[in-house]
Write a protein that holds these residues in place. Structure first.
Motif, short mmCIF file in Angstrom:
data_model
loop_
_atom_site.label_atom_id
_atom_site.label_comp_id
_atom_site.label_asym_id
_atom_site.label_seq_id
_atom_site.Cartn_x
_atom_site.Cartn_y
_atom_site.Cartn_z
N ALA A 199 -2.19 -4.84 -5.06
CA ALA A 199 -3.19 -5.87 -4.73
C ALA A 199 -3.57 -6.69 -5.95
CB ALA A 199 -4.43 -5.21 -4.13
N SER A 200 -3.60 -6.05 -7.11
CA SER A 200 -3.96 -6.76 -8.34
C SER A 200 -2.93 -7.84 -8.69
CB SER A 200 -4.11 -5.78 -9.50
OG SER A 200 -2.85 -5.27 -9.90
N LYS A 201 -1.74 -7.73 -8.10
CA LYS A 201 -0.69 -8.72 -8.37
C LYS A 201 -0.63 -9.80 -7.30
CE LYS A 201 2.02 -5.08 -10.60
NZ LYS A 201 1.59 -5.46 -11.96
N PHE A 206 -2.30 -5.23 3.92
CA PHE A 206 -1.65 -3.93 3.76
C PHE A 206 -1.62 -3.16 5.07
CE2 PHE A 206 -2.53 -5.17 -0.48
CZ PHE A 206 -1.76 -4.41 -1.34
N VAL A 207 -0.58 -2.37 5.23
CA VAL A 207 -0.47 -1.42 6.34
C VAL A 207 -0.37 -0.01 5.74
CG1 VAL A 207 1.01 -0.59 8.22
CG2 VAL A 207 0.68 -3.06 7.87
N LEU A 227 -8.57 -1.54 -2.08
CA LEU A 227 -8.11 -2.90 -1.81
C LEU A 227 -9.25 -3.91 -1.87
CD1 LEU A 227 -5.61 -2.26 1.14
CD2 LEU A 227 -5.07 -2.74 -1.26
N SER A 228 -10.44 -3.48 -1.43
CA SER A 228 -11.57 -4.40 -1.38
C SER A 228 -11.95 -4.92 -2.77
CB SER A 228 -12.77 -3.72 -0.73
OG SER A 228 -13.28 -2.68 -1.55
N ILE A 229 -11.66 -4.12 -3.79
CA ILE A 229 -11.96 -4.53 -5.17
C ILE A 229 -11.22 -5.82 -5.52
CG2 ILE A 229 -11.73 -3.87 -7.61
CD1 ILE A 229 -12.01 -0.95 -6.70
N ASP A 261 1.96 -7.80 3.49
CA ASP A 261 2.49 -7.91 2.13
C ASP A 261 3.00 -6.58 1.59
OD1 ASP A 261 1.80 -10.69 1.71
OD2 ASP A 261 -0.29 -10.03 1.64
N ALA A 262 2.44 -5.48 2.10
CA ALA A 262 2.81 -4.17 1.58
C ALA A 262 2.56 -3.09 2.62
CB ALA A 262 2.03 -3.86 0.31
#
Length: 410
Positions: A199-201, A206-207, A227-229, A261-262
């Motif tokens: 997520a940082s990238k 996401f699943v 992920l919320s971060i 995405d992932a």
């Protein structure tokens, strides 16, 4: 509380080099109570009038030697430690590695702060449970380190009582409970850290796939929070079954989520191979969709279907600043068992130094800043789970290739 938390972080924090005793878990950083100045590692190898036997055979201390030396240190803070010293096979070997890790931590940090009493659980869950209950009800120990038997740790987590000492459980795959903290890396932690790193990238949708029948809530909650971060979201959690080859859950994903995405794949006690095969047939991992695994994948031989996946996990070959010193003392390379035991004894010494024998409160142990040890940055949550910072890898040609030295889902 803030001053105590920061003091503990300072005690367990430092530079990231590996040159010796003045690194991350620094003996000189602990301010011992008056009249109890810390001793160097060499002189601290006297415990309760006994000379600690060195492991000169290139392996852990023998069970007989370990059982002969069950009290280390002479400090005012009483600590109980439960280890499977005489258990057969790898269980006993890992228990004796933890014993050696505890010995080094006492020599470095705890000899004048702690009296560490170690009991042999023999790898027997029932006996470990009895020893653990005795340790938390004796009124003597300020903190209990162990047990490493999962059933015993789970039993402790079900017990009520607000006046019992905290337990730093060393069991694998233990979820934790109020006042019974899970020390080892969990699958939820690994999944959350891996998802956060992607997520940082820039990944946003996401699943999460989890084994059917398993309690997915801890992993789901941790991944969603991580992920919320980064402003990313967990679109859906899908249980999968190995019996249908993973085809159904992958088909469901296509109809439920548009262009994820992932995909994060947890596996619990089972194998991820079936669902990975189904994902591979759909081109995952690929340019459009990133595949994220967990540390539980690595409990099995590396499979070709792991290729291209990202995994956040502890580097078992890297035990931070204690590695060189440990190998020089005990004549074998430390692993995570050594590091976990070292860190828990060091943490106990840090709390005893900063807050005294009665300083093992929830507020101290569950401070949001956390602690830094030889296994990296970690913190304990109120539900007993732990969160860890750890290296981030990509599977390439059947090997873990380091992508980032540290990533965290918090």
């Amino acid at each position: 509380m803030g001053a105590i938390a920061l003091g503990l972080v300072a005690t367990l924090c430092g530079c990231q080099s590996k040159s010796g005793a003045s690194d991350v878990l620094d003996p000189s950083a602990i301010t011992a109570p008056a009249g109890q100045a810390g001793t160097p590692a060499a002189s601290a190898q006297q415990a309760s009038g006994q000379t600690l036997a060195s492991a000169t055979s290139g392996g852990p201390t023998s069970a007989a030697a370990a059982k002969a030396q069950l009290t280390l240190g002479a400090g005012p803070t009483k600590v109980a430690m439960l280890l499977p010293l005489s258990a057969p096979g790898s269980t006993g070997e890992n228990g004796r590695k933890m014993y050696d890790g505890a010995r080094l931590a006492m020599a470095d940090l705890g000899d004048k702060l702690l009296t560490l009493t170690i009991e042999d659980t023999r790898g027997d869950s029932g006996y470990a449970k009895d020893l653990a209950v005795k340790a938390i009800t004796s009124g003597t120990a300020k903190v209990v380190i162990g047990p490493s038997e999962l059933a015993a740790a789970q039993h402790l987590a079900k017990l009520s009582g607000s006046k019992r000492p905290p337990v730093l459980a060393l069991a694998d795959n233990f979820a934790g409970g109020p006042g019974v903290y899970s020390v080892r890396l969990s699958e939820a932690d690994s999944a959350a850290a891996g998802a956060a790193a992607i997520a940082s990238k820039g990944a946003r949708k996401f699943v999460l796939m989890v084994p059917s029948g398993a309690d997915s809530s801890p992993i789901e909650s941790r991944v969603a929070n991580a992920l919320s971060i980064y402003g990313a979201t967990l679109a859906v959690t899908l249980p999968y079954s190995a019996t249908d080859g993973g085809a159904k859950v992958v088909s469901d994903m296509g109809s439920l989520v548009e262009a994820p995405d992932a995909v994060v794949v947890a596996c619990g006690d089972g194998s991820p191979i079936a669902v990975l095969s189904a994902l591979k047939a759909k081109g995952i991992p690929g340019k459009a969709v990133t595949l994220i695994g967990t540390d539980r994948w690595l409990e099995r031989p590396m499979d070709p279907l792991y290729e291209g996946a990202y995994i956040a996990t502890l580097d078992e070959g890297e035990t931070g600043p204690i590695a060189d010193r440990f190998k020089a003392t005990y004549k074998y390379q430390p692993d995570v068992n050594v590091a976990y035991a070292y860190d828990m004894v060091a943490l106990s010494a840090g709390i005893a130094s900063s807050a005294g024998p009665d300083g093992f409160s929830k507020r101290v142990l569950e401070n949001a800043t956390g602690f830094r040890g030889s296994t990296g940055l970690f913190r304990f949550r109120s539900d007993g789970s732990s969160q860890r910072s750890m290296p981030f890898f990509k599977v390439e040609k059947g090997q873990l290739k380091l992508v980032e030295k540290q990533t965290a889902g918090f």
